[in-house]
Write a protein that holds these residues in place. Sequence first.
Motif, PDB file in Angstrom:
ATOM      1  N   TRP A  24       0.871  -1.178   0.000  1.00 20.65           N
ATOM      2  CA  TRP A  24       0.000   0.000   0.000  1.00 20.65           C
ATOM      3  C   TRP A  24       0.905   1.223   0.000  1.00 20.65           C
ATOM      4  N   HIS A  25       0.614   2.185  -0.892  1.00 20.78           N
ATOM      5  CA  HIS A  25       1.448   3.381  -1.059  1.00 20.78           C
ATOM      6  C   HIS A  25       0.707   4.623  -0.593  1.00 20.78           C
ATOM      7  N   ALA A  26       1.458   5.607  -0.175  1.00 25.16           N
ATOM      8  CA  ALA A  26       0.935   6.938   0.121  1.00 25.16           C
ATOM      9  C   ALA A  26       2.056   7.928  -0.186  1.00 25.16           C
ATOM     10  N   VAL A  27       1.681   9.137  -0.590  1.00 24.07           N
ATOM     11  CA  VAL A  27       2.657  10.149  -0.978  1.00 24.07           C
ATOM     12  C   VAL A  27       2.443  11.394  -0.146  1.00 24.07           C
ATOM     13  N   ALA A  76      -3.043   0.087   7.638  1.00 23.77           N
ATOM     14  CA  ALA A  76      -3.319  -0.735   6.462  1.00 23.77           C
ATOM     15  C   ALA A  76      -2.995  -2.205   6.701  1.00 23.77           C
ATOM     16  N   LEU A  77      -2.140  -2.495   7.674  1.00 23.87           N
ATOM     17  CA  LEU A  77      -1.823  -3.892   7.965  1.00 23.87           C
ATOM     18  C   LEU A  77      -3.020  -4.629   8.541  1.00 23.87           C
ATOM     19  N   THR A  78      -3.835  -3.955   9.334  1.00 19.71           N
ATOM     20  CA  THR A  78      -4.971  -4.620   9.968  1.00 19.71           C
ATOM     21  C   THR A  78      -6.305  -4.281   9.318  1.00 19.71           C
ATOM     22  N   ASN A  79      -6.388  -3.201   8.595  1.00 17.14           N
ATOM     23  CA  ASN A  79      -7.633  -2.807   7.952  1.00 17.14           C
ATOM     24  C   ASN A  79      -7.299  -2.251   6.574  1.00 17.14           C
ATOM     25  N   LYS A  80      -7.404  -3.091   5.574  1.00 18.65           N
ATOM     26  CA  LYS A  80      -7.016  -2.749   4.214  1.00 18.65           C
ATOM     27  C   LYS A  80      -7.796  -1.520   3.736  1.00 18.65           C
ATOM     28  N   PRO A  81      -7.110  -0.465   3.275  1.00 24.20           N
ATOM     29  CA  PRO A  81      -7.815   0.724   2.800  1.00 24.20           C
ATOM     30  C   PRO A  81      -8.601   0.425   1.532  1.00 24.20           C
ATOM     31  N   LEU A 100       1.508  10.628   8.585  1.00 23.96           N
ATOM     32  CA  LEU A 100       1.177   9.796   7.431  1.00 23.96           C
ATOM     33  C   LEU A 100       1.453   8.325   7.727  1.00 23.96           C
ATOM     34  N   LEU A 101       2.589   8.040   8.334  1.00 22.33           N
ATOM     35  CA  LEU A 101       2.921   6.648   8.664  1.00 22.33           C
ATOM     36  C   LEU A 101       1.967   6.099   9.723  1.00 22.33           C
ATOM     37  N   ARG A 102       1.709   6.882  10.760  1.00 24.29           N
ATOM     38  CA  ARG A 102       0.884   6.436  11.885  1.00 24.29           C
ATOM     39  C   ARG A 102      -0.589   6.306  11.503  1.00 24.29           C
ATOM     40  N   ASP A 103      -1.108   7.251  10.706  1.00 28.90           N
ATOM     41  CA  ASP A 103      -2.545   7.292  10.437  1.00 28.90           C
ATOM     42  C   ASP A 103      -2.973   6.578   9.161  1.00 28.90           C
ATOM     43  N   ARG A 104      -2.061   6.417   8.187  1.00 28.61           N
ATOM     44  CA  ARG A 104      -2.484   5.818   6.923  1.00 28.61           C
ATOM     45  C   ARG A 104      -1.787   4.511   6.590  1.00 28.61           C
ATOM     46  N   LEU A 105      -0.487   4.402   6.878  1.00 24.66           N
ATOM     47  CA  LEU A 105       0.229   3.189   6.458  1.00 24.66           C
ATOM     48  C   LEU A 105       0.138   2.058   7.471  1.00 24.66           C
ATOM     49  N   THR A 142       6.690  16.191  11.171  1.00 20.20           N
ATOM     50  CA  THR A 142       5.396  15.926  11.803  1.00 20.20           C
ATOM     51  C   THR A 142       4.428  15.301  10.811  1.00 20.20           C
ATOM     52  N   ASP A 143       4.368  15.861   9.598  1.00 21.92           N
ATOM     53  CA  ASP A 143       3.449  15.339   8.584  1.00 21.92           C
ATOM     54  C   ASP A 143       3.825  13.929   8.149  1.00 21.92           C
TER      55      ASP A 143
END
Length: 175
Positions: free
Chosen positions: A118-121, A145-150, A137-142, A132-133
């Motif tokens: 799963w990617h995010a930019v 994704a391991l436990t709840n596939k986006p 991004l790592l904490r809230d989006r990536l 901070t951003d």
Amino acid sequence: MTEPSNLIRPGTTPTTRRRRPSFAAPRDEIDVPPLNQIAPTLELPWHQTPTGTPDRTTDYHHPDGHHLGLRVQSRGLAIQTWITAGPDLPPIPDGATATEQADAQAARDARLQPGRTWHAVLNTRTSEDLATDLGALLRDRLLPALTNKPRGIPAPPPPARTGQPNPHSAEGTQK
């Protein structure tokens, strides 16, 4: 009169430099601090592994086989992030009831499957504080994704065609 240049072969025309079209956007470049300075420190059991280019790429590994990576894209306009799921899924309990097994199977199906990425930019132009951003991004989006596939963003319905009935509307269709 000028003397002929010995750099140009006789009978050929010199190549001209191609200019950028006037409508093209200017070539932006952003001075991003080295990634090893702004990369967040993740909680254990995640550990950071050294890379050949610590100012441009950073890698994190998890004992379960998960892999998280960061890379500064060319000209510093974006930081690409990705997470890859490890090879194993949590087991389904053997001595559980049918409902518990169904819940465990649903939880497995909702995860990012083994080997999938799963990617995010992160757009560096709009970021006020890159460290901070990037951490958010790592904490809230990536990591979630391991436990709840986006899920992807749903596509808008196609535009209605002129002179044809709208297949999404209930009016005008009688049986």
